[in-house]
Design an enzyme around this catalytic site. Structure first.
Site, PDB file in Angstrom:
ATOM      1  N   CYS A   7       0.439   2.562   6.139  1.00 57.55           N
ATOM      2  CA  CYS A   7       0.831   1.213   6.569  1.00 57.55           C
ATOM      3  C   CYS A   7       0.705   0.288   5.374  1.00 57.55           C
ATOM      4  CB  CYS A   7      -0.077   0.722   7.697  1.00 57.55           C
ATOM      5  SG  CYS A   7      -1.813   0.693   7.221  1.00 57.55           S
ATOM      6  N   HIS A  21      -9.456   2.988  -1.419  1.00 59.33           N
ATOM      7  CA  HIS A  21      -8.032   2.686  -1.294  1.00 59.33           C
ATOM      8  C   HIS A  21      -7.554   1.784  -2.435  1.00 59.33           C
ATOM      9  CE1 HIS A  21      -4.250   1.388   0.177  1.00 59.33           C
ATOM     10  NE2 HIS A  21      -4.652   0.328   0.846  1.00 59.33           N
ATOM     11  N   CYS A  78       0.816  -1.228   0.000  1.00 58.65           N
ATOM     12  CA  CYS A  78       0.000   0.000   0.000  1.00 58.65           C
ATOM     13  C   CYS A  78       0.846   1.272   0.000  1.00 58.65           C
ATOM     14  CB  CYS A  78      -0.958  -0.013   1.181  1.00 58.65           C
ATOM     15  SG  CYS A  78      -2.060  -1.428   1.094  1.00 58.65           S
TER      16      CYS A  78
END
Ligand SMILES: CC(C)(COP(=O)(O)OP(=O)(O)OC[C@H]1O[C@@H](n2cnc3c(N)ncnc32)[C@H](O)[C@@H]1OP(=O)(O)O)[C@@H](O)C(=O)NCCC(=O)NCCS
Length: 422
Positions: free
Chosen positions: A409, A379, A85
């Site tokens: 994170c 996301h 990510c």
């Protein structure tokens, strides 16, 4: 190191508005529009780096395909990074490093993800049979190549959002963090509720819209997608409280409402050396002051990387949390946001993990994720880092904040933080 501009496509729930598009389509639309908005001569771009987490097996170097598909000069070198990510954060760091080393003056960094278009794999036995059949010299040999295939071999093997080293999914890891850090359901739902509320406000006053690039989806190329489709304006604490836990159905607290959703989208920023930005007459939004990557054991609390990366980036910038005017923290799960805040504010944690007496500092919630976060916005793994960087830089310029901090994170126990300055 100047952040000159950034933009993104609207973010869409996987399998909805962009189900006919690929990550390359989304990245191309975004990067091309970014160059046009900044009136950048593509011939002046020295490097393009993109992040992608679930790449296409047919076009694994997304960045290079973006350069070619956008009609930029084929002489621009381009590479693609995967840091889960935090991939587009790594893309930004790669371009920034090339500029700082004097190897480039202007670069584009970003990322894209299409979870509507993930590669679905065959089982090993099935793949072996296909390869055998392709080499067969006769029809009989071709048929024989499939003789060892069993019914179970026909089941597709889709990529999982799980840790290869532990087998735990991201959601199960968030559940573990909530349990071990005693983070309750209501606290998590409040983060989710506020994420939607703040995003609704930012959408209404135009803060979100100015970062968006319209997308015309095939096959009819209409209607144009001009807005994110994950925002739930009607979300209430009651509606959130009524959702069942997903990853531990019996005792869990992590729900579809307080998790970031599976999302398609792309985002990118233009970076320039300060001297070049001045020469081009560009007014930078912000400047990169420091960054840090950190990592924790995925077998412990998986998504605690930011709580380590943040103090490192702050120390490298010579700053403390109290100096920071605006914080953008990627919301993978509300439980992860709350766990990281708890750690940053904890003396025990600082002693155990950082070997220092004082806590990293208080996270001022009134400065956190001012336009909402990944729970409401969505996301797309490869794009989130560039989305957050753009929003932070824009908001710093709008509010006249001197320092901004962002954190992300990522799978593998990775964490990233960056300090921007104006
Ligand atoms: C959590 C997850 C499994 C949910 O997926 P999903 O079931 O497709 O989610 P949906 O959007 O369909 O939501 C499920 C239900 O909750 C409801 N819901 C979701 N958010 C809501 C909200 N804010 N308010 C009210 N209802 C909500 C939906 O309306 C839906 O209701 P329905 O079943 O009656 O239609 C999926 O989003 C996921 O895997 N997220 C984590 C992704 C991840 O691991 N990312 C990595 C981070 S590092």
């Amino acid at each position: 190191m100047a952040v000159v501009a950034g933009c993104r496509t609207p973010f869409a729930k996987a399998g909805t508005a962009y189900r006919e598009l690929t990550a390359l389509d989304l990245a191309r639309i975004c990067v091309r529009e970014l160059a046009e908005r900044t009136e950048l001569d593509p011939g002046g771009i020295d490097i393009v780096v993109m992040g992608q987490v679930v790449p296409s097996v047919k076009a694994p170097n997304l960045a290079r395909e973006v350069v070619l598909a956008a009609g930029f000069p084929p002489s621009i070198p381009a590479h693609t990074v995967n840091k889960a990510c935090a991939s587009s954060n790594q893309a930004i760091v790669d371009v920034a490093s090339e500029i700082l080393n004097g190897n480039a003056e202007i670069g584009i960094a970003g990322g894209a993800e299409s979870l509507s278009d993930v590669p679905i794999l065959h089982s090993r036995n099935m793949a072996r049979a296909f390869v055998g059949a392709s080499r067969a010299k006769s029809m009989g040999d071709r048929v024989r190549a499939f003789s060892s295939v069993r019914l179970r071999d026909l089941a597709p093997d889709a990529p999982a959002i799980a840790e290869p080293s532990t087998g735990l999914s991201m959601g199960q890891s968030a559940e573990k963090m909530a349990r071990e850090n005693r983070i309750g359901r209501e606290e998590q739902d409040l983060i989710a509720f506020q994420s939607h509320q703040k995003m609704a406000d930012a959408t209404d006053d135009g803060r979100v819209g100015r970062e968006l690039v319209p997308v015309l989806p095939p096959p009819s190329y209409q209607p144009a997608i001009v807005a994110d489709n994950l925002l739930r304006r009607d979300t209430t604490m009651e509606a959130l409280a009524a959702l069942p836990p997903v990853f531990d159905r019996r005792y869990g607290t992590v729900t579809a409402g307080n998790s970031s959703p599976l999302t398609d989208g792309a985002a990118a920023v233009v970076l320039m050396s300060e001297a070049r930005a001045a020469r081009e007459g560009m007014e930078p939004l912000a400047f990169i002051k420091s960054w840090a990557f950190a990592a924790v054991d995925p077998g412990g609390q998986l998504l605690m990387g930011p709580a380590l990366a943040i103090p490192m980036a702050l120390a490298r910038a010579g700053l403390t949390l109290a100096d920071i005017g605006i914080i953008e923290m990627h919301e993978a799960f509300a439980a992860q946001v709350l766990s990281n805040i708890q750690a940053l504010e904890s003396e025990d944690w600082a002693r155990e993990k950082l070997g220092r007496k004082e806590a990293v500092g208080k996270v001022d919630r009134s400065r956190l994720n001012l336009s909402g976060g990944s729970i409401a916005i969505g996301h797309p793994f490869g794009a989130t880092g560039a989305r957050i960087t753009t929003t932070l830089a824009n908001e710093m310029a709008r509010r006249g904040a001197q320092y901004g901090l962002l954190s992300v994170c990522a799978q593998g126990g990775l964490g990233f933080a960056m300090v921007l300055e104006r």
